[in-house]
Motif scaffolding. Sequence first.
Motif, PDB file in Angstrom:
ATOM      1  N   SER A  55       0.815  -1.216   0.000  1.00  0.00           N
ATOM      2  CA  SER A  55       0.000   0.000   0.000  1.00  0.00           C
ATOM      3  C   SER A  55       0.853   1.273   0.000  1.00  0.00           C
ATOM      4  O   SER A  55       0.315   2.377   0.023  1.00  0.00           O
ATOM      5  N   GLY A  56       2.162   1.130  -0.041  1.00  0.00           N
ATOM      6  CA  GLY A  56       3.035   2.307  -0.138  1.00  0.00           C
ATOM      7  C   GLY A  56       3.338   2.965   1.196  1.00  0.00           C
ATOM      8  O   GLY A  56       3.862   4.074   1.231  1.00  0.00           O
ATOM      9  N   LEU A  57       3.011   2.292   2.286  1.00  0.00           N
ATOM     10  CA  LEU A  57       3.324   2.866   3.603  1.00  0.00           C
ATOM     11  C   LEU A  57       4.772   2.590   3.989  1.00  0.00           C
ATOM     12  O   LEU A  57       5.346   3.274   4.825  1.00  0.00           O
ATOM     13  N   LEU A  58       5.324   1.540   3.402  1.00  0.00           N
ATOM     14  CA  LEU A  58       6.755   1.241   3.542  1.00  0.00           C
ATOM     15  C   LEU A  58       7.330   1.096   2.132  1.00  0.00           C
ATOM     16  O   LEU A  58       6.599   0.717   1.202  1.00  0.00           O
ATOM     17  N   PHE A  59       8.606   1.388   1.986  1.00  0.00           N
ATOM     18  CA  PHE A  59       9.238   1.303   0.666  1.00  0.00           C
ATOM     19  C   PHE A  59      10.208   0.117   0.646  1.00  0.00           C
ATOM     20  O   PHE A  59      10.978  -0.056   1.600  1.00  0.00           O
ATOM     21  N   ASP A 114       3.257   2.300  -9.073  1.00  0.00           N
ATOM     22  CA  ASP A 114       4.309   2.052  -8.093  1.00  0.00           C
ATOM     23  C   ASP A 114       3.811   2.618  -6.754  1.00  0.00           C
ATOM     24  O   ASP A 114       3.634   3.840  -6.629  1.00  0.00           O
ATOM     25  N   PRO A 115       3.572   1.773  -5.769  1.00  0.00           N
ATOM     26  CA  PRO A 115       3.010   2.274  -4.505  1.00  0.00           C
ATOM     27  C   PRO A 115       3.860   3.350  -3.821  1.00  0.00           C
ATOM     28  O   PRO A 115       3.334   4.188  -3.101  1.00  0.00           O
ATOM     29  N   VAL A 116       5.171   3.315  -4.091  1.00  0.00           N
ATOM     30  CA  VAL A 116       6.074   4.291  -3.472  1.00  0.00           C
ATOM     31  C   VAL A 116       5.676   5.729  -3.852  1.00  0.00           C
ATOM     32  O   VAL A 116       5.841   6.656  -3.070  1.00  0.00           O
ATOM     33  N   GLN A 117       5.120   5.875  -5.042  1.00  0.00           N
ATOM     34  CA  GLN A 117       4.727   7.218  -5.510  1.00  0.00           C
ATOM     35  C   GLN A 117       3.483   7.733  -4.807  1.00  0.00           C
ATOM     36  O   GLN A 117       3.175   8.916  -4.859  1.00  0.00           O
ATOM     37  N   ARG A 118       2.738   6.849  -4.204  1.00  0.00           N
ATOM     38  CA  ARG A 118       1.471   7.188  -3.525  1.00  0.00           C
ATOM     39  C   ARG A 118       0.590   8.057  -4.417  1.00  0.00           C
ATOM     40  O   ARG A 118       0.111   9.133  -4.036  1.00  0.00           O
ATOM     41  N   ASN A 119       0.398   7.569  -5.617  1.00  0.00           N
ATOM     42  CA  ASN A 119      -0.443   8.283  -6.577  1.00  0.00           C
ATOM     43  C   ASN A 119      -1.887   8.324  -6.079  1.00  0.00           C
ATOM     44  O   ASN A 119      -2.423   7.289  -5.668  1.00  0.00           O
ATOM     45  N   ILE A 150      -7.351   1.722  -3.197  1.00  0.00           N
ATOM     46  CA  ILE A 150      -6.897   0.837  -2.116  1.00  0.00           C
ATOM     47  C   ILE A 150      -7.594   1.247  -0.828  1.00  0.00           C
ATOM     48  O   ILE A 150      -7.641   2.440  -0.505  1.00  0.00           O
ATOM     49  N   TYR A 151      -8.098   0.301  -0.107  1.00  0.00           N
ATOM     50  CA  TYR A 151      -8.614   0.640   1.218  1.00  0.00           C
ATOM     51  C   TYR A 151      -8.070  -0.365   2.214  1.00  0.00           C
ATOM     52  O   TYR A 151      -8.152  -1.571   1.993  1.00  0.00           O
ATOM     53  N   ASN A 199      -1.036   7.897  11.363  1.00  0.00           N
ATOM     54  CA  ASN A 199      -0.272   8.195  10.145  1.00  0.00           C
ATOM     55  C   ASN A 199      -0.640   7.307   8.953  1.00  0.00           C
ATOM     56  O   ASN A 199      -0.591   7.753   7.812  1.00  0.00           O
ATOM     57  N   GLU A 200      -1.044   6.077   9.224  1.00  0.00           N
ATOM     58  CA  GLU A 200      -1.393   5.204   8.093  1.00  0.00           C
ATOM     59  C   GLU A 200      -2.599   5.766   7.342  1.00  0.00           C
ATOM     60  O   GLU A 200      -2.599   5.836   6.116  1.00  0.00           O
ATOM     61  N   ALA A 201      -3.620   6.141   8.098  1.00  0.00           N
ATOM     62  CA  ALA A 201      -4.827   6.682   7.465  1.00  0.00           C
ATOM     63  C   ALA A 201      -4.495   7.962   6.692  1.00  0.00           C
ATOM     64  O   ALA A 201      -4.998   8.184   5.588  1.00  0.00           O
ATOM     65  N   TYR A 202      -3.602   8.776   7.270  1.00  0.00           N
ATOM     66  CA  TYR A 202      -3.237  10.031   6.606  1.00  0.00           C
ATOM     67  C   TYR A 202      -2.477   9.767   5.309  1.00  0.00           C
ATOM     68  O   TYR A 202      -2.768  10.361   4.267  1.00  0.00           O
ATOM     69  N   LEU A 203      -1.503   8.862   5.374  1.00  0.00           N
ATOM     70  CA  LEU A 203      -0.693   8.601   4.180  1.00  0.00           C
ATOM     71  C   LEU A 203      -1.488   7.874   3.100  1.00  0.00           C
ATOM     72  O   LEU A 203      -1.197   8.004   1.911  1.00  0.00           O
ATOM     73  N   LEU A 204      -2.498   7.113   3.522  1.00  0.00           N
ATOM     74  CA  LEU A 204      -3.308   6.385   2.537  1.00  0.00           C
ATOM     75  C   LEU A 204      -4.464   7.229   1.986  1.00  0.00           C
ATOM     76  O   LEU A 204      -5.162   6.796   1.072  1.00  0.00           O
TER      77      LEU A 204
END
Lengths: 292, 278
Positions: free
Chosen positions: A57-61, A73-78, A85-86, B83-88
């Motif tokens: 989900s892009g929370l970690l790279f 690419d999840p890293v971009q957090r587009n 994504i939920y 932070n997870e909810a914010y970043l997502l």
Amino acid sequence: MITSNKIGKMIEFENIQFGYKKKTLFNGMNFALESGQIYGLLGLNGAGKSTLLRLLSGLLFPQEGSIRVLDYDPVQRNPSMLSEIYMLPETPHLPTLTDKNFVSRMARFYPNFDSSYLESLLKEMSVPRGQILTSLSLGERKKFHLAFGLACRPSVMILDEPTNGLDIPAKGQFRKIVAEALAEDRILIIATHQVKDIELLIDNVLILHEGNFICYQSLSQISSAIRISQETNRPDSNSEKLLYTEPSLGGYTAVWADTETNGEHQDLELLFKAAITNPEKFTQFTSGVHKL
Amino acid sequence: MTSSFSVYRLWSLMRSDFLAERRALTWAAGILIFTVLLMSLQQMQWGQMDYSMHQKLYGYALFIWGIFATSRAFRVVHDPTRNEAYLLLPASSLEKFFARLLPITVGIGIFLPIFFFALSAIVESVRMVIAGTSLPLFNPFNSEIWKLYGYYIIIQAPFFLGAIWFRRFNFLITSFAIILFYLLLAIAILITARITIGATEWQQLHGQNSLQVPETGAINHYDYLNFGIAHDLFHQLLTTNWSFLATVFWIVVALLPPVLWWIAWLRLKEVQVDHGVQ
């Protein structure tokens, strides 16, 4: 509308390396998850389930390798990817707002949000309305979060320990709602220790152990390769096909590698124990670790 | 959905932040109103007339409220429960960055002068009724007000970077970091000046008693550390091109906020959640 990137491989990990300061978790991990499936992600504490979910989900790279989620690419957090994504966390931390205010604040970020679907889900799950969300019980908060997540109509739904805190009737409702939510252009990943809660729900089992999948198969594939039996006497531990045995009422329960089974329903908990206890033997009989 | 920037998403983020912070904002506004009223009442009691009271209070409010709010701008990023909810949240890093930067730069710059003008109008009307005298209203178009705002923007920028960079005690750690930076800068400038200008010019520039560098007969520091061209260049710059140096200084100062904001945005893009064994 179903677009091309929402059918087929939705999530791909290629040669992923990841670890924390003192511990390498994934070393060259490869796998792909396809749409229209519910995946059960199992593993011991610290096996990396939550890390895996956070990577996709892009929370970690990742430190090396590439991850593709819906061709992003999840890293971009587009934002387009994030709106598809939920993630339902194990312990949802909702703001001090009423359900109505929360929806008014958050729904605008999800272009596919369906408010009538949310209403029907909240009604079905008997979530109290008009209250401050933080005043709800853990189970009610989880139900609210699940309903909101599903109403966002994401392509990738990630559920981390979704049944923790749910009472027995709510677990049944959860299974029903999740099963109904599955669509051809959607993927559901459920990470849990409560394997009994999801064994009737999932299509595929992913067992994570020491940085790799020791089981990456559909339940039907597993059912055709594994047999569970009740034995009066303890089975011979040197038996080549014996994967696992444990004492049970009136004897022993044994898990066997046996391709002659008739595809019977599997006890996921026993399957998990068999895989964790003897990973080499388990993977040998269940076609081994999947490679892309 | 556009990939990196959408005004709609930015507006939605700012609206969401405002709703989340509205209680704190109400408290802050209430404290301001109370302070202004209290000071006015005190002046009435003592028969004082501080004609710059509203302007002074505006300055305090701008710096105290602004810097405090800036230091808390990215609290959510460092909070493992949120932070997870914010970043997502489906918005780009650029939108999330501007959603936090705009309220504490443009927002506070527009809101506070209007707020102080309205507050001064109410307070001075009351004073007129009670005491028969009044102070001039707060003038949002006074050049001093905008000069203060300019200083605020310069000072705010490192605290904005500190808000995303440091995990906790953002205000304190940023303050220490700034002090340390200026100490090191001062030491570096002193050493450079001493080396390039030499003792004689240094004493001429700063007065005979300001910095006495002992010169021994054995080693003449001035000759020993004289870098020739550098000496002449610095000497020329300091004696004849002071306005040029001042211009360079202000250009650097003016560029500082955008550079620090840009670094803060890069940091926000790269932020990850804390999870698992560290």
